[in-house]
Design a protein around this motif. Structure first.
Motif, PDB file in Angstrom:
ATOM      1  N   ALA A  61       0.829  -1.210   0.000  1.00  9.39           N
ATOM      2  CA  ALA A  61       0.000   0.000   0.000  1.00  9.39           C
ATOM      3  C   ALA A  61       0.860   1.256   0.000  1.00  9.39           C
ATOM      4  O   ALA A  61       0.632   2.185  -0.783  1.00  9.39           O
ATOM      5  CB  ALA A  61      -0.929  -0.009   1.207  1.00  9.39           C
ATOM      6  N   TYR A  62       1.874   1.301   0.863  1.00 14.51           N
ATOM      7  CA  TYR A  62       2.680   2.509   0.930  1.00 14.51           C
ATOM      8  C   TYR A  62       3.712   2.587  -0.180  1.00 14.51           C
ATOM      9  O   TYR A  62       4.195   3.682  -0.506  1.00 14.51           O
ATOM     10  CB  TYR A  62       3.295   2.662   2.325  1.00 14.51           C
ATOM     11  N   ALA A  63       4.034   1.458  -0.808  1.00 15.62           N
ATOM     12  CA  ALA A  63       4.822   1.517  -2.040  1.00 15.62           C
ATOM     13  C   ALA A  63       4.024   2.232  -3.129  1.00 15.62           C
ATOM     14  O   ALA A  63       4.577   3.037  -3.904  1.00 15.62           O
ATOM     15  CB  ALA A  63       5.213   0.117  -2.492  1.00 15.62           C
ATOM     16  N   MET A  64       2.722   1.966  -3.177  1.00 13.99           N
ATOM     17  CA  MET A  64       1.863   2.683  -4.127  1.00 13.99           C
ATOM     18  C   MET A  64       1.800   4.165  -3.779  1.00 13.99           C
ATOM     19  O   MET A  64       1.819   5.027  -4.672  1.00 13.99           O
ATOM     20  CB  MET A  64       0.458   2.079  -4.139  1.00 13.99           C
ATOM     21  N   THR A  65       1.749   4.487  -2.474  1.00 14.92           N
ATOM     22  CA  THR A  65       1.782   5.887  -2.061  1.00 14.92           C
ATOM     23  C   THR A  65       3.056   6.551  -2.555  1.00 14.92           C
ATOM     24  O   THR A  65       3.043   7.665  -3.091  1.00 14.92           O
ATOM     25  CB  THR A  65       1.706   5.997  -0.525  1.00 14.92           C
TER      26      THR A  65
END
Length: 418
Positions: A235-239
Motif C-alpha cells: 500500500a505505501y509503495a503505491m503511495t
C-alpha cells in the motif's frame, strides 16, 4: 493476547486495509504539495519523498503490529497509558482533537471533492457538489459495511493510479536526472519545505485507523502478521509511486516551464489548465477525474475510519468496551460522528472559515502524528505485547525519527501563531 486466526492466511489475500489507509492519507492537498516541490526544485527532493514513504511504512506497521500482537485497538492502548479513571492524558487529547479536527476537516474534504467536479461542470455551484459529496460519503458508511467500503476505495485507487502514473509517463521523465534526486541534498531555503514533504504526504489520523480496518477485515491474531506487513508495504509503495509521479509532473511540466501554481487544492485546477493547453481537453479531463478520486477517497476514508475510532472512544468512556476490543462499525456512536463530519461543517461552506478554527486545525493536525509515533514507541516496548513482537532497533529508530520530524513540523505550526 491470543491468536484468533481461524486458519493460515491465504497468500493471495495480500492487500486490503493498507490500501484503504494509504489512499485515505493521500488527498488533494498532498498531491499539490508534491507537485509544488517538483515545480520549485525539480528532482532534487526525490529522496525526501522516499524517506517519507519509509517513515509511513514504519508508523502503519507499528499500528498493525500492536493490533495483531495485543489483539487490542489503538484506543485500548492509549487508555492504558497512565492516569486514573476512563479519561487519561492520551484519551483526553484524542477527545479534543477528534472534535475540532473533524469539524474543520469535514468542510475541507467536501470542498476538495467538489473542486474538480465544479471544474468539469462549470454551470453548477461548487457548494452543490460539496454538499453532495458529504451526503454520498455519509450514505456509503451509514448503509454499507467494510466490504463495500473497501471495494469503493480500491476502485478509487485504481482511478488514481491510472491518471497520476499515466500523467507522469505522458510528460516523459528525464530518468538520469530523476536518479540524481535520490542523493540527499537541501537547496537553499528548502529546509522546512523538505520536512513538510517527508511528513505531510499520506500522514493523517487515519494511520491510527489502520488497526480498526484490520479488525473489520477479520485479520485477528499474530498468524496474520506476515499478511499485514505485505499489505502495508504494498500500500505505501503505491503511495510512494504516487508521490514520485507527481514530482515528475511538477519537474517536467512546471519547473522546466517556470509555471507557478496557486496554493492549496486549487493548484490542481491550475495544473488542469496547463495540461489542457499542452495535451488537450481529454488529458485534462482525465486528470480532473483522478483529482476527484484522490479527494473523495480521503473523504470516505475519514468518514469510515475516524468514525470507528470515535465509536471505540465512546465505548470506553461509557465503560462498554469489550475485553477483546469492540465491533463498532455501524453503531450509534459511529453514525453520530459521521453526522458530525457531514452536517455541522456545511456551515463553513457558506462563510469564510473562522481564522481561529483554522489555526486550531493546523496546530492539532500537526500534533497528532508525534502523538501517534510517541505512543507506539511506548506501547511496543512494553509488556503489553509479547517479547517477540516488541520493537527492534530499526523500528525504534524509525518511530523516533518520525516523532522528532513531526515535532519540528508542529513547532513550525505553533510559531505560525505568532
Amino acid at each position: 493476547m491470543t491468536d484468533t486466526a481461524a486458519s493460515p492466511p491465504p497468500r493471495w489475500h495480500l492487500v486490503g486495509p493498507g490500501l484503504v489507509a494509504a489512499a485515505t492519507g493521500v488527498g488533494a492537498g498532498d498531491l499539490v504539495a508534491t507537485l509544488v516541490a517538483g515545480a520549485q526544485y525539480g528532482y532534487v527532493l526525490m529522496w525526501a519523498a522516499v524517506v517519507g514513504t519509509v517513515i509511513k511504512v514504519a508508523l502503519a506497521e507499528g499500528v498493525g503490529r500492536w493490533t495483531l500482537a495485543s489483539d487490542r485497538t489503538m484506543f485500548d492502548g492509549w487508555s492504558s497509558l497512565g492516569g486514573r479513571g476512563r479519561l487519561n492524558w492520551a484519551t483526553a487529547y484524542f477527545a479534543v482533537y477528534v472534535v475540532v479536527w473533524g469539524f474543520v476537516y469535514g468542510a475541507a474534504a467536501m470542498s476538495a471533492s467538489a473542486l474538480p467536479l465544479a471544474a468539469l461542470f462549470s454551470g453548477v455551484d461548487l457548494k452543490v457538489f460539496a454538499i453532495g459529496s458529504g451526503l454520498v460519503g455519509l450514505g456509503l458508511v451509514w448503509f454499507g459495511g467494510y466490504g463495500l467500503f473497501e471495494k469503493v476505495m480500491t476502485a478509487l485507487v485504481g482511478v488514481m493510479f491510472v491518471t497520476v502514473v499515466g500523467l507522469a509517463v505522458i510528460v516523459a521523465p528525464d530518468v538520469p536526472r530523476l536518479m540524481t534526486g535520490m542523493w540527499p541534498s537541501l537547496p537553499e531555503g528548502s529546509g522546512f519545505y523538505t520536512l513538510g514533504l517527508i511528513g505531510g504526504v499520506g500522514g493523517t489520523i487515519t494511520m491510527a485507523a489502520y488497526g480498526y480496518w484490520l479488525r473489520a477485515k477479520g485479520w485477528r491474531g499474530v498468524a496474520w502478521m506476515p499478511v499485514m506487513r505485505i499489505d502495508n508495504g504494498v500500500a505505501y509503495a503505491m503511495t510512494g509511486l504516487f508521490v514520485v509521479a507527481m514530482l515528475i509532473v511538477g519537474a517536467e511540466l512546471l519547473h522546466a516551464g517556470g509555471v507557478a501554481l496557486a496554493t492549496g487544492d486549487r493548484g490542481l485546477l491550475d495544473l488542469g489548465e496547463v495540461l489542457e493547453a499542452r495535451f488537450g481537453r481529454t488529458v485534462a479531463t482525465t486528470f480532473l477525474i483522478g483529482f476527484w478520486a484522490a479527494s473523495f477517497s480521503s473523504l470516505i476514508g475519514v468518514w469510515n475510519g475516524v468514525s470507528l475510532m470515535f465509536a471505540d472512544f465512546w465505548a470506553h468512556m461509557k465503560g462498554d468496551a469489550a475485553e477483546d476490543g469492540i465491533a463498532v462499525d455501524g453503531g450509534p456512536a459511529f453514525k453520530g460522528y459521521a453526522l458530525w463530519l457531514t452536517f455541522p461543517p456545511m456551515a463553513l461552506l457558506f462563510m469564510d472559515r473562522p481564522v481561529a478554527l483554522i489555526i486550531a486545525y493546523g496546530v492539532l493536525g500537526s500534533l497528532f502524528m508525534p502523538f501517534l509515533a510517541g505512543t507506539l514507541i511506548w506501547l511496543l516496548n512494553s509488556g503489553r505485547v509479547a517479547p517477540e513482537w516488541r520493537n527492534g532497533w530499526l523500528s525504534n529508530l524509525l518511530l523516533a525519527a518520525a516523532a522528532v520530524l513531526f515535532c519540528v513540523l508542529a513547532g513550525k505550526e505553533l510559531m505560525g501563531l505568532f
